[in-house]
Design an enzyme around this catalytic site. Structure first.
Site, mmCIF file in Angstrom:
data_model
loop_
_atom_site.group_PDB
_atom_site.id
_atom_site.type_symbol
_atom_site.label_atom_id
_atom_site.label_comp_id
_atom_site.label_asym_id
_atom_site.label_seq_id
_atom_site.Cartn_x
_atom_site.Cartn_y
_atom_site.Cartn_z
ATOM 1 N N SER A 169 16.862 -3.655 13.861
ATOM 2 C CA SER A 169 15.449 -3.894 13.582
ATOM 3 C C SER A 169 15.082 -5.365 13.853
ATOM 4 O O SER A 169 15.274 -5.850 14.959
ATOM 5 C CB SER A 169 15.132 -3.486 12.143
ATOM 6 O OG SER A 169 13.745 -3.374 11.939
ATOM 7 N N LYS A 221 -9.388 0.460 -0.295
ATOM 8 C CA LYS A 221 -8.530 -0.571 -0.894
ATOM 9 C C LYS A 221 -7.249 0.028 -1.474
ATOM 10 O O LYS A 221 -6.212 -0.628 -1.507
ATOM 11 C CB LYS A 221 -9.307 -1.317 -2.003
ATOM 12 C CG LYS A 221 -8.576 -2.526 -2.546
ATOM 13 C CD LYS A 221 -8.325 -3.547 -1.456
ATOM 14 C CE LYS A 221 -7.591 -4.769 -1.991
ATOM 15 N NZ LYS A 221 -7.282 -5.744 -0.942
#
Length: 344
Positions: A169, A221
């Site tokens: 990664s 949100k």
């Protein structure tokens, strides 16, 4: 009472009584043993007192020495420069552990070490010693960009990425900026992808009678809330964000590795899969099999560690070692004295 006493006079009862109250031989031995034990205890206490005074002095001396070493630092990294950096060497920068914005694996600390390594004229090559599962894509990209920029500024210095147990990664993101990537046959390499973990625990909350009373200002949100499922629109948005980040990763690897990658689409190189080191060489993800020892032997250079180490952490590590040694010696002396006392 007449004076001087008459030597021919028979002793009075008082004199006889005083003589009778004198301690016997057994009592004298008991009293003597008690006094000798008290003296021995005092001697032992003095020895321990001297020992701890010496130990305290050594700790203070070690503290002064370590603090003086910590203050001898370079302007950029805040680490003590290696004493042999004035000779030709291989500059090593460690990338160990998860890559985060804090700690020794942050872009700030690794980039500072890289700058020092490239700017030292005696550093003939740079080696990124990588053993990391990855981490922050932002930190990884900043380190990748720094390596690419420094390579351009110092074209005479070659950069090697040496992967140990794992270079996956974000760690592979960084490695792809090197001129060459070296791996162990059993290293784990690749995992070119992006992940964002999320959980929905609403069912569990309903079972235990817990309700979510979160309040928001902004329709999305709470898009990653663990107490409700995402809508299709929200899921699409999050997926697009991940895809954009993934594409940045892919572009960086392609720029760093170039034509070395062998048929990325067919071999699913950018799908998040990972491979053993030997397989990664076949796929073009890595260049050679070998570790740091083989690299140093090939370059015929000693290595110098430029990695950032927190001065206070280094001090406490060394102080802890010294304290452990001191306590060990104290226990040893105590056991020896106890053994001698038992033999007596």
């Amino acid at each position: 009472m007449a004076w001087p006493p008459n030597p021919n006079k028979t002793p009075t009862s008082q004199a006889v009584q005083t003589d009778a109250t004198r301690p016997t031989t057994k009592e004298w031995h008991l009293l003597e043993k008690t006094l000798l034990a008290s003296i021995d205890e005092q001697r032992r206490s003095r020895r321990w007192s001297i020992f701890f005074k010496i130990l305290t002095f050594l700790y203070i001396a070690a503290l002064i020495l370590l603090l003086s070493q910590c203050s001898t630092t370079t302007p950029t990294t805040g680490m003590a420069m290696p004493i042999d950096a004035s000779e030709p060497h291989l500059a090593v920068v460690h990338v160990h552990g998860a890559i985060t914005d804090t700690g020794e694996t942050s872009a700030h600390n690794i980039n500072a070490a890289l700058i020092d390594a490239f700017e030292n004229v005696n550093a003939k090559a740079i080696a990124l010693d990588i053993n990391s599962p990855g981490g922050s894509p932002v930190q990884s990209d900043e380190i990748w960009q720094m390596v690419m920029d420094l390579r351009q500024e110092h074209p005479d210095k070659k950069v090697y990425a040496v992967i140990g147990d794992i270079g996956a990664s974000g760690a592979y993101y960084i490695a792809s900026a090197a001129d060459e990537i070296w791996v162990n046959p059993s290293s784990l390499v690749g995992s070119i992808g992006v992940i964002m973990s999320s959980y929905n625990v609403k069912g569990l909350m309903d079972k235990v009678g817990v309700s979510d009373t979160t309040m928001t200002a902004g329709e999305y949100k709470d898009i990653l809330s663990s107490t409700r499922a995402m809508s299709d629109k929200e899921r699409t948005h999050v997926q697009n964000v991940l895809n954009a980040t993934h594409q940045n990763f892919i572009n960086a690897v392609k720029k760093g590795r170039g034509d070395k990658l062998k048929d990325p689409e067919k071999n699913q190189i950018f799908t998040g899969l990972f491979w053993a080191g030997s397989q990664s060489v076949e796929l073009g993800l890595a260049d050679k099999l070998g570790g740091m020892m083989k690299l140093k032997k090939q370059l015929d250079l000693p290595d110098v560690d430029y990695s950032y180490t927190d001065p206070m952490q280094r001090f406490f590590d060394r102080f802890g070692v010294q304290m452990g040694k001191g306590l060990g010696e104290g226990v040893k002396v105590g056991l020896q004295e106890q053994s001698q006392a038992q033999l007596q």
